[in-house]
Design a protein around this motif. Structure first.
Motif, PDB file in Angstrom:
ATOM      1  N   ALA A  58     -39.286 -11.134 -31.720  1.00  0.00           N
ATOM      2  CA  ALA A  58     -38.632 -10.470 -30.590  1.00  0.00           C
ATOM      3  C   ALA A  58     -38.560  -8.958 -30.813  1.00  0.00           C
ATOM      4  O   ALA A  58     -38.522  -8.189 -29.858  1.00  0.00           O
ATOM      5  N   LEU A  59     -38.574  -8.527 -32.050  1.00  0.00           N
ATOM      6  CA  LEU A  59     -38.610  -7.095 -32.358  1.00  0.00           C
ATOM      7  C   LEU A  59     -40.040  -6.591 -32.402  1.00  0.00           C
ATOM      8  O   LEU A  59     -40.386  -5.612 -31.744  1.00  0.00           O
ATOM      9  N   THR A  60     -40.887  -7.257 -33.149  1.00  0.00           N
ATOM     10  CA  THR A  60     -42.235  -6.735 -33.370  1.00  0.00           C
ATOM     11  C   THR A  60     -43.108  -6.778 -32.118  1.00  0.00           C
ATOM     12  O   THR A  60     -43.969  -5.923 -31.940  1.00  0.00           O
ATOM     13  N   GLU A  61     -42.893  -7.743 -31.231  1.00  0.00           N
ATOM     14  CA  GLU A  61     -43.719  -7.828 -30.022  1.00  0.00           C
ATOM     15  C   GLU A  61     -43.347  -6.783 -28.978  1.00  0.00           C
ATOM     16  O   GLU A  61     -44.066  -6.611 -28.000  1.00  0.00           O
ATOM     17  N   ARG A  62     -42.263  -6.088 -29.171  1.00  0.00           N
ATOM     18  CA  ARG A  62     -41.871  -5.035 -28.240  1.00  0.00           C
ATOM     19  C   ARG A  62     -42.750  -3.799 -28.400  1.00  0.00           C
ATOM     20  O   ARG A  62     -42.788  -2.950 -27.528  1.00  0.00           O
ATOM     21  N   ALA A  63     -43.424  -3.685 -29.512  1.00  0.00           N
ATOM     22  CA  ALA A  63     -44.371  -2.592 -29.780  1.00  0.00           C
ATOM     23  C   ALA A  63     -43.752  -1.208 -29.614  1.00  0.00           C
ATOM     24  O   ALA A  63     -44.383  -0.296 -29.095  1.00  0.00           O
ATOM     25  N   LEU A  64     -42.530  -1.048 -30.064  1.00  0.00           N
ATOM     26  CA  LEU A  64     -41.901   0.271 -30.032  1.00  0.00           C
ATOM     27  C   LEU A  64     -42.548   1.140 -31.102  1.00  0.00           C
ATOM     28  O   LEU A  64     -42.697   0.722 -32.249  1.00  0.00           O
ATOM     29  N   ILE A  97     -32.688  -5.465 -33.387  1.00  0.00           N
ATOM     30  CA  ILE A  97     -33.174  -5.576 -32.009  1.00  0.00           C
ATOM     31  C   ILE A  97     -32.282  -4.779 -31.069  1.00  0.00           C
ATOM     32  O   ILE A  97     -32.769  -4.057 -30.192  1.00  0.00           O
ATOM     33  N   ALA A  98     -30.976  -4.878 -31.257  1.00  0.00           N
ATOM     34  CA  ALA A  98     -30.041  -4.150 -30.400  1.00  0.00           C
ATOM     35  C   ALA A  98     -30.158  -2.639 -30.591  1.00  0.00           C
ATOM     36  O   ALA A  98     -30.079  -1.868 -29.624  1.00  0.00           O
ATOM     37  N   ALA A  99     -30.351  -2.201 -31.821  1.00  0.00           N
ATOM     38  CA  ALA A  99     -30.407  -0.770 -32.116  1.00  0.00           C
ATOM     39  C   ALA A  99     -31.754  -0.134 -31.794  1.00  0.00           C
ATOM     40  O   ALA A  99     -31.835   1.083 -31.584  1.00  0.00           O
ATOM     41  N   ALA A 100     -32.806  -0.912 -31.731  1.00  0.00           N
ATOM     42  CA  ALA A 100     -34.157  -0.365 -31.555  1.00  0.00           C
ATOM     43  C   ALA A 100     -34.285   0.485 -30.298  1.00  0.00           C
ATOM     44  O   ALA A 100     -34.875   1.563 -30.335  1.00  0.00           O
ATOM     45  N   ASP A 101     -33.736   0.017 -29.190  1.00  0.00           N
ATOM     46  CA  ASP A 101     -33.820   0.788 -27.937  1.00  0.00           C
ATOM     47  C   ASP A 101     -33.045   2.100 -28.031  1.00  0.00           C
ATOM     48  O   ASP A 101     -33.481   3.127 -27.512  1.00  0.00           O
ATOM     49  N   ILE A 102     -31.897   2.062 -28.684  1.00  0.00           N
ATOM     50  CA  ILE A 102     -31.089   3.278 -28.836  1.00  0.00           C
ATOM     51  C   ILE A 102     -31.835   4.296 -29.682  1.00  0.00           C
ATOM     52  O   ILE A 102     -31.913   5.476 -29.332  1.00  0.00           O
ATOM     53  N   TYR A 103     -32.408   3.830 -30.794  1.00  0.00           N
ATOM     54  CA  TYR A 103     -33.199   4.725 -31.641  1.00  0.00           C
ATOM     55  C   TYR A 103     -34.382   5.298 -30.859  1.00  0.00           C
ATOM     56  O   TYR A 103     -34.682   6.482 -30.944  1.00  0.00           O
TER      57      TYR A 103
END
Length: 110
Positions: A29-35, A7-13
């Motif tokens: 909390a990760l999957t609902e962000r729809a990145l 979750i912390a790294a997803a935005d950086i990636y």
């Protein structure tokens, strides 16, 4: 990577337009962000928790459950997912949760 790290790294990636492939991160909390750069190869915790609750009720005929939760993000996420699914059926109030210091999960979505 575990859920917290992922979750912390997803935005950086995402900010650097890099793909993130995770075989184990399952927290909603990760999957609902729809990145668009995140690819998960496992079921979401809410789907797994619901499947376990339905299996216990439909296949095994269980009408009560004792939930013992580990003190990890994954443990809490799975416990909440199972609780929501179990409590959304006619099984409430026969769910007993064993971890006094754990935060209370949100009520089931209607």
């Amino acid at each position: 990577m575990n859920n917290i790290v992922t979750i912390a790294a997803a935005d950086i990636y995402a900010a650097h337009d890099l793909a993130m492939i995770t075989p184990i991160a399952s927290d909603t909390a990760l999957t609902e962000r729809a990145l668009t750069n995140v690819f998960c190869f496992t079921n979401r915790d809410d789907q797994t928790g619901a499947a376990i609750a339905r299996y216990l009720y439909d296949v095994m005929g269980k009408r009560r459950a004792v939930l013992i939760e580990t003190e990890t993000m994954y443990g809490h996420s799975m416990a909440c997912a199972f609780s929501r699914a179990f409590l959304s059926s006619d099984l409430w109030p026969r769910l007993f949760r064993c971890l006094p210091q754990a935060p209370i999960c949100s009520p089931p979505r209607q």
